[in-house]
Scaffold this motif. Structure first.
Motif, mmCIF file in Angstrom:
data_model
loop_
_atom_site.group_PDB
_atom_site.id
_atom_site.type_symbol
_atom_site.label_atom_id
_atom_site.label_comp_id
_atom_site.label_asym_id
_atom_site.label_seq_id
_atom_site.Cartn_x
_atom_site.Cartn_y
_atom_site.Cartn_z
ATOM 1 N N ILE A 101 0.740 -1.378 -0.079
ATOM 2 C CA ILE A 101 -0.151 0.017 0.001
ATOM 3 C C ILE A 101 0.845 1.138 0.021
ATOM 4 O O ILE A 101 0.540 2.191 -0.514
ATOM 5 C CB ILE A 101 -1.031 0.090 1.184
ATOM 6 C CG1 ILE A 101 -0.332 -0.094 2.692
ATOM 7 C CG2 ILE A 101 -2.013 -1.301 1.017
ATOM 8 C CD1 ILE A 101 -1.201 0.718 3.834
ATOM 9 N N LEU A 102 2.065 0.938 0.601
ATOM 10 C CA LEU A 102 2.982 2.181 0.650
ATOM 11 C C LEU A 102 3.510 2.559 -1.065
ATOM 12 O O LEU A 102 3.584 3.830 -1.210
ATOM 13 C CB LEU A 102 4.180 2.090 1.442
ATOM 14 C CG LEU A 102 5.126 3.054 1.477
ATOM 15 C CD1 LEU A 102 4.683 4.420 2.035
ATOM 16 C CD2 LEU A 102 6.687 2.381 2.262
ATOM 17 N N GLU A 103 3.814 1.285 -1.599
ATOM 18 C CA GLU A 103 3.979 1.606 -3.011
ATOM 19 C C GLU A 103 2.692 2.210 -3.715
ATOM 20 O O GLU A 103 2.974 3.197 -4.537
ATOM 21 C CB GLU A 103 4.466 0.326 -3.592
ATOM 22 C CG GLU A 103 5.988 -0.075 -3.099
ATOM 23 C CD GLU A 103 6.251 -1.536 -3.516
ATOM 24 O OE1 GLU A 103 5.314 -2.304 -4.329
ATOM 25 O OE2 GLU A 103 7.345 -1.920 -3.207
ATOM 26 N N ARG A 104 1.622 1.910 -3.735
ATOM 27 C CA ARG A 104 0.432 2.205 -4.238
ATOM 28 C C ARG A 104 0.250 3.638 -3.919
ATOM 29 O O ARG A 104 -0.078 4.611 -4.981
ATOM 30 C CB ARG A 104 -0.689 1.495 -3.770
ATOM 31 C CG ARG A 104 -2.054 1.371 -4.809
ATOM 32 C CD ARG A 104 -2.869 0.423 -4.474
ATOM 33 N NE ARG A 104 -3.148 -0.046 -3.348
ATOM 34 C CZ ARG A 104 -4.477 -0.268 -2.758
ATOM 35 N NH1 ARG A 104 -5.468 0.031 -3.739
ATOM 36 N NH2 ARG A 104 -4.685 -0.233 -1.422
ATOM 37 N N MET A 105 0.453 4.107 -2.757
ATOM 38 C CA MET A 105 0.172 5.468 -2.194
ATOM 39 C C MET A 105 1.368 6.394 -3.139
ATOM 40 O O MET A 105 0.986 7.599 -3.447
ATOM 41 C CB MET A 105 0.269 5.739 -1.177
ATOM 42 C CG MET A 105 -1.097 5.383 -0.143
ATOM 43 S SD MET A 105 -0.990 5.811 1.382
ATOM 44 C CE MET A 105 -0.596 4.460 2.295
ATOM 45 N N THR A 106 2.473 5.931 -3.136
ATOM 46 C CA THR A 106 3.559 6.879 -3.744
ATOM 47 C C THR A 106 3.347 6.815 -5.072
ATOM 48 O O THR A 106 3.276 7.878 -5.944
ATOM 49 C CB THR A 106 4.897 6.030 -3.320
ATOM 50 O OG1 THR A 106 5.112 6.078 -1.930
ATOM 51 C CG2 THR A 106 6.154 6.698 -3.942
ATOM 52 N N GLU A 107 2.967 5.576 -5.714
ATOM 53 C CA GLU A 107 2.656 5.817 -7.437
ATOM 54 C C GLU A 107 1.564 6.644 -7.553
ATOM 55 O O GLU A 107 1.766 7.384 -8.629
ATOM 56 C CB GLU A 107 2.571 4.292 -7.770
ATOM 57 C CG GLU A 107 3.938 3.369 -7.969
ATOM 58 C CD GLU A 107 3.617 2.018 -8.278
ATOM 59 O OE1 GLU A 107 2.592 1.688 -8.547
ATOM 60 O OE2 GLU A 107 4.788 1.373 -8.103
ATOM 61 N N GLY A 108 0.419 6.538 -6.873
ATOM 62 C CA GLY A 108 -0.860 7.251 -6.973
ATOM 63 C C GLY A 108 -0.625 8.649 -6.650
ATOM 64 O O GLY A 108 -1.609 9.519 -6.933
ATOM 65 N N ARG A 109 0.218 9.220 -5.725
ATOM 66 C CA ARG A 109 0.518 10.488 -5.434
ATOM 67 C C ARG A 109 -0.790 10.963 -4.324
ATOM 68 O O ARG A 109 -1.113 11.944 -4.557
ATOM 69 C CB ARG A 109 0.898 11.490 -6.492
ATOM 70 C CG ARG A 109 1.986 10.870 -7.299
ATOM 71 C CD ARG A 109 2.465 11.943 -8.230
ATOM 72 N NE ARG A 109 2.585 13.458 -8.021
ATOM 73 C CZ ARG A 109 3.745 14.003 -7.394
ATOM 74 N NH1 ARG A 109 4.526 13.177 -7.243
ATOM 75 N NH2 ARG A 109 3.406 15.393 -6.922
ATOM 76 N N PHE A 110 -1.068 10.066 -3.577
ATOM 77 C CA PHE A 110 -1.861 10.242 -2.637
ATOM 78 C C PHE A 110 -1.497 9.690 -1.264
ATOM 79 O O PHE A 110 -0.629 8.833 -1.281
ATOM 80 C CB PHE A 110 -3.290 9.639 -2.873
ATOM 81 C CG PHE A 110 -3.541 8.112 -3.021
ATOM 82 C CD1 PHE A 110 -3.768 7.217 -1.945
ATOM 83 C CD2 PHE A 110 -3.178 7.604 -4.154
ATOM 84 C CE1 PHE A 110 -3.561 6.030 -2.113
ATOM 85 C CE2 PHE A 110 -3.303 6.353 -4.548
ATOM 86 C CZ PHE A 110 -3.592 5.458 -3.459
ATOM 87 N N ARG A 111 -2.226 10.223 -0.149
ATOM 88 C CA ARG A 111 -1.618 9.912 1.098
ATOM 89 C C ARG A 111 -2.238 9.465 2.020
ATOM 90 O O ARG A 111 -1.932 9.130 3.222
ATOM 91 C CB ARG A 111 -0.880 11.199 1.491
ATOM 92 C CG ARG A 111 0.098 11.955 0.698
ATOM 93 C CD ARG A 111 0.488 13.258 1.276
ATOM 94 N NE ARG A 111 1.587 13.711 0.662
ATOM 95 C CZ ARG A 111 2.644 14.569 1.018
ATOM 96 N NH1 ARG A 111 2.737 15.043 2.257
ATOM 97 N NH2 ARG A 111 3.639 14.817 0.020
#
Length: 153
Positions: A101-111
């Motif tokens: 999920i950390l990778e997903r948030m980083t790639e999607g640019r949401f926090r």
């Protein structure tokens, strides 16, 4: 580390002024002024938009407010949240890997990521900070284990 462990870490640490298990939500027909006030009062960076307080229909962040302010000026304060919120809300479940999920948030640019159960009802919200903190704890434990093996303890 799993998302359910991130939620457990939040519960044990708490955040000043807000209980860790609390999911802060706002209704879609509230105004941007209401949202800005809520974010400020709760000292949070995003709020989940929900009609029933259980199911996310959107999410609104400080960035969304700033962008709308730059676009429309002060009149944006009377704009309904439903007109500005992100409607394609990314969610996760308690069984997902925190690193994923950390990778997903980083790639999607949401926090911020609502955590939902099988019925789509929210169980909590994890932030990128929660995921980073969990990852750092995980790396620290691995370091200690490796140091112990090298030192022979």
């Amino acid at each position: 580390m799993l998302v359910k462990q991130l939620l457990s870490m939040k519960e044990s640490s708490g955040k000043p002024g807000i209980a860790a298990a609390t999911i802060v939500t706002i209704k879609p027909d509230a105004t941007m002024a209401d949202a800005a006030r809520l974010l400020s009062e709760q000292r949070i960076g995003a709020v989940v938009v929900s009609s029933d307080g259980k199911t996310p229909v959107g999410i609104l962040s400080e960035r969304d407010i700033v962008r709308q302010l730059a676009k429309s000026g002060a009149e944006m304060l009377s704009t309904k949240i439903a007109d500005v919120m992100t409607t394609e809300v990314q969610t996760c479940t308690t069984g997902e890997d925190a690193l994923a999920i950390l990778e997903r948030m980083t790639e999607g640019r949401f926090r911020h990521l609502p955590v939902v159960n099988a019925e789509g009802h929210m169980l909590g919200v994890v932030s990128i900070g929660d995921a980073v903190s969990g990852r750092l704890k995980e790396l620290s434990a691995e370091k200690e284990a490796l140091t112990g093996m090298i030192m022979g303890s």
